[in-house]
Design a protein around this motif. Structure first.
Motif, short mmCIF file in Angstrom:
data_model
loop_
_atom_site.label_atom_id
_atom_site.label_comp_id
_atom_site.label_asym_id
_atom_site.label_seq_id
_atom_site.Cartn_x
_atom_site.Cartn_y
_atom_site.Cartn_z
N THR A 530 80.73 -0.01 64.37
CA THR A 530 81.67 0.95 63.81
C THR A 530 82.58 1.48 64.91
O THR A 530 82.12 1.85 65.99
CB THR A 530 80.93 2.14 63.15
OG1 THR A 530 80.12 1.64 62.08
CG2 THR A 530 81.91 3.16 62.61
N ILE A 531 83.88 1.50 64.64
CA ILE A 531 84.85 2.05 65.58
C ILE A 531 85.72 3.04 64.82
O ILE A 531 86.23 2.72 63.74
CB ILE A 531 85.74 0.96 66.20
CG1 ILE A 531 84.89 -0.11 66.88
CG2 ILE A 531 86.74 1.55 67.20
CD1 ILE A 531 85.69 -1.28 67.43
N VAL A 532 85.91 4.24 65.37
CA VAL A 532 86.69 5.27 64.69
C VAL A 532 88.00 5.52 65.44
O VAL A 532 88.10 5.30 66.65
CB VAL A 532 85.90 6.59 64.57
CG1 VAL A 532 84.62 6.38 63.78
CG2 VAL A 532 85.59 7.17 65.94
N GLY A 533 88.99 5.94 64.68
CA GLY A 533 90.23 6.41 65.28
C GLY A 533 91.16 5.33 65.79
O GLY A 533 91.89 5.55 66.76
N ILE A 534 91.20 4.16 65.15
CA ILE A 534 92.15 3.12 65.54
C ILE A 534 93.54 3.55 65.11
O ILE A 534 93.78 3.84 63.94
CB ILE A 534 91.80 1.77 64.88
CG1 ILE A 534 90.40 1.31 65.30
CG2 ILE A 534 92.85 0.73 65.23
CD1 ILE A 534 90.30 0.93 66.75
N SER A 535 94.48 3.61 66.06
CA SER A 535 95.81 4.13 65.77
C SER A 535 96.87 3.30 66.47
O SER A 535 96.63 2.75 67.55
CB SER A 535 95.93 5.59 66.23
OG SER A 535 97.27 6.02 66.25
N ARG A 536 98.05 3.22 65.85
CA ARG A 536 99.16 2.51 66.47
C ARG A 536 99.65 3.23 67.74
O ARG A 536 100.29 2.63 68.59
CB ARG A 536 100.34 2.41 65.49
CG ARG A 536 100.27 1.25 64.51
CD ARG A 536 101.60 1.10 63.82
NE ARG A 536 101.68 -0.07 62.97
CZ ARG A 536 101.50 -0.04 61.65
NH1 ARG A 536 101.22 1.09 61.05
NH2 ARG A 536 101.60 -1.16 60.94
N LEU A 537 99.38 4.53 67.82
CA LEU A 537 99.92 5.32 68.93
C LEU A 537 99.21 5.06 70.24
O LEU A 537 99.72 5.39 71.31
CB LEU A 537 99.85 6.81 68.59
CG LEU A 537 100.73 7.27 67.43
CD1 LEU A 537 100.50 8.74 67.14
CD2 LEU A 537 102.20 7.02 67.74
#
Length: 636
Positions: A530-537
């Motif tokens: 599980t990986i949280v907080g994947i963002s383009r920024l």
């Protein structure tokens, strides 16, 4: 596109574009309009010829640089697949068209601007930081360029930049699209990853000789030993020369008297600043300072200078010439503890305060003695080194060997046996060598037993290089590489099996089976990740989430799965999005999005402009000359 151009009416570039871009971009294929009868030229662009000899020289240089830069990944097949001659020709045609456009529209680079650019390059500076003409010539020589070639290329680069800058005024102003893009960029996603790894598939069967031979035949070019050269390097080093030089007290006194104005401390000022984007904000900062707020408080709140914002805006002590001219003038004009008016520079608007003034002071000869001695030693060592180099160069040109030159003029001679183009010996070790890149670059471009001209190792180290022996590349036999082939067979079969099983599992996931069910059904050994907080920024730091994967994940909704399996170093992976969260959209993000969209628009406009130039040009390719050039890329 045309709406944007309407907004720029009045500039000559737009009038030109409106004509060109109205013509459809159907491509300017290399094979079109070919005519015979101009042997010796690779192409004509609106009548301007590209001489075959010039093109071949640039092609040879590019191929040589690529061979060395590719290192262990080098193979003739890879080099052939890169279409180097075609790409080089396309670049040259593009540059000629832009230069022709510049000439027609009176866009030029002044000699003074070219000189300023060259003088600012660190690679051409001497030991005291000044432009060094000898250093300039040697650096170009080591890189394979003549001075006219380099300066013509640099002038072209500056002209191309000047033309492309005409498009930087493009501003993306569609607020709805900016808002939509900002919303998309602000989102973050939580994901889960299911992996199929080597332990989840059976071990492959032992390969037969026929199977290994098939791999061998497919990979023949991978099993060629590199060319190896035994390299002799004669180094002249001021550090070795300096101990032989004496500097007397009289020398020091004479130098001090002649350069007294250079010894001492000039006026220095302790300055702090707050950098903001516009004059209104700068005036607001000044008003708040006058109202009693502290400089440190406002620097943290307003300053765009991320280095000093959290340090109270402190720049430390500056001296005349340290800062941009506009900044420098005000910093050395205002009184201590006084706030400046807004100061405009290319970075924005600055509010300055001088917190301390250090008055100029002249050094005594006793204080300057150590620096003077070091400077005299450096200058005299450099003079001796250049004298030795000039004499050595002359003798080598007359047929002397490096050994004979060393006996006459000194220097340190070392021999490195059997090196490949990356500098590794037959045992895979990299011998200690001063500026190995420069030495190897020269060693693999000169002929056997013909010493090189001067090679620039550093500001204080120069060398001559000779190749005393060349070992030609050799095809390794099947028996020599049998173990390597067996490992290739094993890895390929495991990877195929892992990918096949992951693809089967993906089909079941698409039918609705959960990751947990699939792990249990197929007895997978790797836990669900599980990986949280994947963002383009922010680029993901997790090795399971590459840039390509991250970009595709950003387009998925909650509960969706990436449509295909991704091979990774840790197995074949299946990705699903478990949660999508909207983030805050502030002015900073919207400004960033607007800037990004504007940059994309400007780049697109410039690309369309170049395509239009090509569409309207008379371009003729000499296919025979181009084919001849292509044959030189791969060694026979």
């Amino acid at each position: 596109m045309l709406r944007f151009l309407h907004g720029l009416n009045g500039s000559f570039i737009v009038k030109f574009l409106l004509v060109l871009i109205g013509i459809s971009f159907i491509g300017w294929g290399f094979g079109e309009g070919v005519q015979q009868g101009f042997s010796g030229y690779v192409a004509k662009v609106n009548g301007q010829k590209i001489p075959a000899q010039v093109f071949q020289r640039e092609l040879d240089l590019k191929v040589s640089q690529l061979r060395r830069s590719m290192g262990d990944n080098y193979s003739e097949d890879v080099l052939a697949s890169m279409n180097i001659p075609q790409n080089l020709l396309r670049d040259k045609i593009r540059d000629i068209l832009l230069l022709q456009f510049a000439a027609e529209n009176n866009i030029h680079v002044a000699n003074a601007e070219l000189a300023e650019r060259i003088n600012s390059m660190d690679a051409f500076k001497g030991p005291l930081g000044e432009f060094d003409k000898n250093q300039y010539k040697m650096a170009l020589q080591n890189a394979g360029y003549t001075v006219p070639q380099f300066e013509a290329g640099l002038r072209t680069e500056l002209l191309v930049n000047r033309i492309s800058d005409l498009f930087t005024t493009a501003r993306f102003t569609n607020e709805a699209e900016i808002q939509r893009t900002a919303e998309m960029f602000s989102q973050s996603r939580n994901i889960r990853i299911l992996r199929v790894v080597e332990a989840d598939v059976p071990a492959p069967a032992k390969p037969t000789d026929d199977e290994l031979n098939d791999i061998y035949q497919d990979m023949l070019s991978n099993f060629i030993t590199p060319e190896r050269r035994t390299v002799e390097v004669l180094v002249f080093d001021t550090a070795k020369i300096a101990p032989t030089i004496s500097v007397t007290e009289a020398d020091i006194e004479e130098f001090y008297d002649a350069h007294r104005d250079e010894f001492g401390e000039p006026e220095g000022r302790d300055v702090r600043h707050i950098l903001v984007k516009d004059e209104d904000t700068a005036n607001k900062v000044i008003a708040e300072l006058k109202a009693g707020k502290t400089f440190a408080e406002l620097a943290k709140k307003y300053s765009k200078d991320t280095v000093t914002a959290n340090k109270g805006g402190e720049l430390g002590t500056i001296y005349h010439g340290d800062m941009l001219a506009q900044f420098d003038e005000v910093a050395f004009k205002i009184k201590k503890n006084k706030i400046s008016e807004p100061v405009k520079t290319p970075f924005g608007y600055h509010v300055l305060e001088v917190t301390n003034i250090k008055l100029p002071r002249e050094q005594t000869i006793a204080e300057a003695k150590k620096d003077i001695k070091a400077r005299l030693l450096t200058e005299r060592a450099l003079d001796q080194m250049y004298d030795a180099i000039d004499n050595a160069d002359a003798d080598l040109a007359s047929g002397a060997s490096l050994q004979e030159v060393q006996q006459s003029f000194g220097g340190e001679l070392k021999t490195y046996a059997s090196l490949d183009p990356q500098g590794a010996d037959v045992n895979g070790k990299y011998p200690d060598m001063i500026n190995a890149a420069a030495v190897l670059d020269k060693a693999f471009t000169i002929d056997e037993n013909i010493p090189s001209t001067v090679v620039n190792l550093s500001e204080t180290q120069k060398a001559f290089v000779n190749v005393s022996e060349v070992e030609a590349p050799r095809q390794r036999t099947f028996d020599e590489v049998r173990d390597e082939l067996a490992e290739v067979y094993k890895r390929e079969n495991i990877e195929r099996a892992v990918l096949a099983k992951a693809t089967q599992i993906m089909a079941q996931r698409k039918k609705g089976d959960s990751f947990e069910t699939l792990v249990k059904r197929h007895k997978l050994t790797a836990p669900i990740q599980t990986i949280v907080g994947i963002s383009r920024l922010e680029p993901s730091k997790n090795q399971m989430v590459s840039g390509a994967v991250q970009e595709q994940i950003a387009a998925l909704k909650e509960g969706e799965v990436l449509p295909r399996v991704f091979p990774t170093k840790l197995g074949a992976a299946i990705y699903e999005v478990t949660k999508v969260e909207d983030g805050d959209i502030d002015t900073k993000l919207k400004d960033q999005v607007k800037l990004t969209l504007s940059s994309v628009m400007a780049n697109d406009l410039f690309a369309q402009f170049q395509e239009a130039l090509q569409d309207n040009a008379n371009i003729k390719i000499n296919e025979d000359q181009l084919a001849a050039a292509e044959k030189t890329v791969i060694r026979e």
